[in-house]
Design an enzyme around this catalytic site. Structure first.
Site, PDB file in Angstrom:
ATOM      1  N   SER A   1     -12.547   0.687   2.256  1.00 36.22           N
ATOM      2  CA  SER A   1     -11.112   1.608   1.744  1.00 36.22           C
ATOM      3  C   SER A   1     -11.646   2.405   0.687  1.00 36.22           C
ATOM      4  CB  SER A   1      -9.979   0.614   1.398  1.00 36.22           C
ATOM      5  OG  SER A   1      -9.485  -0.187   2.438  1.00 36.22           O
TER       6      SER A   1
ATOM      7  N   TYR B   1       1.601   2.700   1.487  1.00 39.13           N
ATOM      8  CA  TYR B   1       2.688   1.746   1.464  1.00 39.13           C
ATOM      9  C   TYR B   1       4.228   2.375   0.923  1.00 39.13           C
ATOM     10  CZ  TYR B   1      -0.255  -1.980   3.141  1.00 39.13           C
ATOM     11  OH  TYR B   1      -0.973  -2.685   4.114  1.00 39.13           O
TER      12      TYR B   1
ATOM     13  N   ALA C   1      -7.724   2.501   5.781  1.00 41.16           N
ATOM     14  CA  ALA C   1      -7.784   2.394   4.458  1.00 41.16           C
ATOM     15  C   ALA C   1      -6.685   1.605   3.859  1.00 41.16           C
ATOM     16  CB  ALA C   1      -8.155   3.693   3.409  1.00 41.16           C
ATOM     17  N   LYS C   2      -6.870   0.362   3.219  1.00 38.69           N
ATOM     18  CA  LYS C   2      -5.693  -0.151   2.664  1.00 38.69           C
ATOM     19  C   LYS C   2      -5.377   0.395   1.569  1.00 38.69           C
ATOM     20  CE  LYS C   2      -3.695  -4.911   2.226  1.00 38.69           C
ATOM     21  NZ  LYS C   2      -2.643  -4.889   3.240  1.00 38.69           N
ATOM     22  N   ALA C   3      -4.701   1.490   1.610  1.00 35.91           N
ATOM     23  CA  ALA C   3      -4.498   2.353   0.129  1.00 35.91           C
ATOM     24  C   ALA C   3      -2.901   2.005  -0.197  1.00 35.91           C
ATOM     25  CB  ALA C   3      -4.614   3.568   0.359  1.00 35.91           C
TER      26      ALA C   3
END
Length: 309
Positions: free
Chosen positions: A60, A157, A151-153
């Site tokens: 990420s 969220y 990507a866990k950005a």
């Protein structure tokens, strides 16, 4: 759920007191959402798929040109250190890397990268003790040429917040987002699985979904249990005619869906394939079934605190 504090948080290689883990209000992340993070669960026998989570954090950061000063192995050790220092298991673990106090402006490259790791008790994420009642959201998931969903950005969220708030305001436990072409994508923080005619379906990565660690685990277990698995684009109406449906995710674990848009999924109870996968998953993470994939990293925690529902 209110955060239950622990004693220590890991920051850039050092354990610091929880109350000293502060950032400046002018940090880049506060103004522009420049963060990547992970969510990991530690069960009584150990931390679930820790190296895979740390590898995804590094990936990420790479996507967002955010150089991390730590390797996957160093980050893995840091997670173990903070869990053991706090002596809390089961627990939820939150590693996060972000652009800190440096320069103002959209360009983040001259703002320093900060890395923190916290852990704390955390229980059930998706409400509904007899299954979750969910809806299809009016908010679409991110288009693939706008924000990278692999990507866990943190910025991703904001979209998830809109989906979750809309669902709860309208009396549902969670919302399901469609992709920009109108096909099923995922929940606000969960991957989606459906069962129809004994076949397990899930949306592929091309439908703007996160490459979930729990998602991958369920796919592995399903194939080993002889369940036919299909990853393909799925129309919305599959939610209404499927026999079973469930969410997966670190927070959600394996949560079956009772209804979608007030239409019962099957008879509303956990179906046989969902139950088979649910029981296999929880058997492994809780230590009642063999950890044949070496998914659990042991930690030395003297005091075990149960996670509340």
């Amino acid at each position: 759920m209110h955060i239950q504090t622990t004693n220590h948080i890991w920051h850039n290689g050092q354990l610091i007191p929880w109350d000293q883990a502060n950032i400046h209000v002018m940090s880049h992340v506060v103004h522009y959402g420049s963060s990547v993070f992970e969510g990991i669960r530690c069960y009584t026998p150990g931390i679930f798929r820790l190296p895979e989570h740390m590898a995804r954090l590094v990936d990420s950061a790479k996507i967002y040109r955010m150089p991390l000063p730590y390797t996957v192995e160093q980050l893995t050790t840091a997670v173990i250190d903070v869990v053991e220092a706090n002596g809390v298991a089961p627990c939820y673990i939150r590693p996060i890397a972000f652009r800190g106090y440096g320069e103002m402006g959209v360009n983040p490259l001259k703002s320093p990268v900060e890395v923190y790791i916290a852990n704390f008790p955390w229980g059930k994420y998706v409400p509904g003790n007899t299954g979750a009642d969910v809806c299809v959201s009016s908010w679409a998931r991110l288009a693939p040429n706008t924000m990278p969903t692999l990507a866990k950005a943190g910025a991703n969220y904001m979209n998830s917040q809109l989906i979750r708030m809309e669902a709860e305001i309208n009396g549902y436990s969670e919302g399901i987002g469609l992709d920009t072409n109108g096909y099923l994508s995922e929940g606000s923080g969960e991957n989606l699985f459906l069962v129809r005619g004994g076949v397990l379906y899930t949306t592929p990565l091309a439908n703007s979904v996160l490459n979930g660690i729990t998602r991958g685990s369920i796919l592995t277990l399903a194939r080993q249990l002889g369940i036919e698995v299909v990853e393909q684009a799925l129309p919305r109406e599959m939610l209404y005619i499927c026999d079973e449906a469930f969410f997966t995710g670190t927070a959600a674990e394996v949560t079956h869906l009772r209804s979608v848009d007030r239409i019962l999924v099957g008879d509303g109870t956990m179906g046989p394939i969902t139950k088979l996968l649910h029981d296999e998953f929880f058997g492994i993470v809780n230590g009642t079934r063999p950890d044949r994939h070496n998914w659990l990293t042991p930690v030395k925690v003297k005091v075990a605190e149960p996670v509340g529902a």
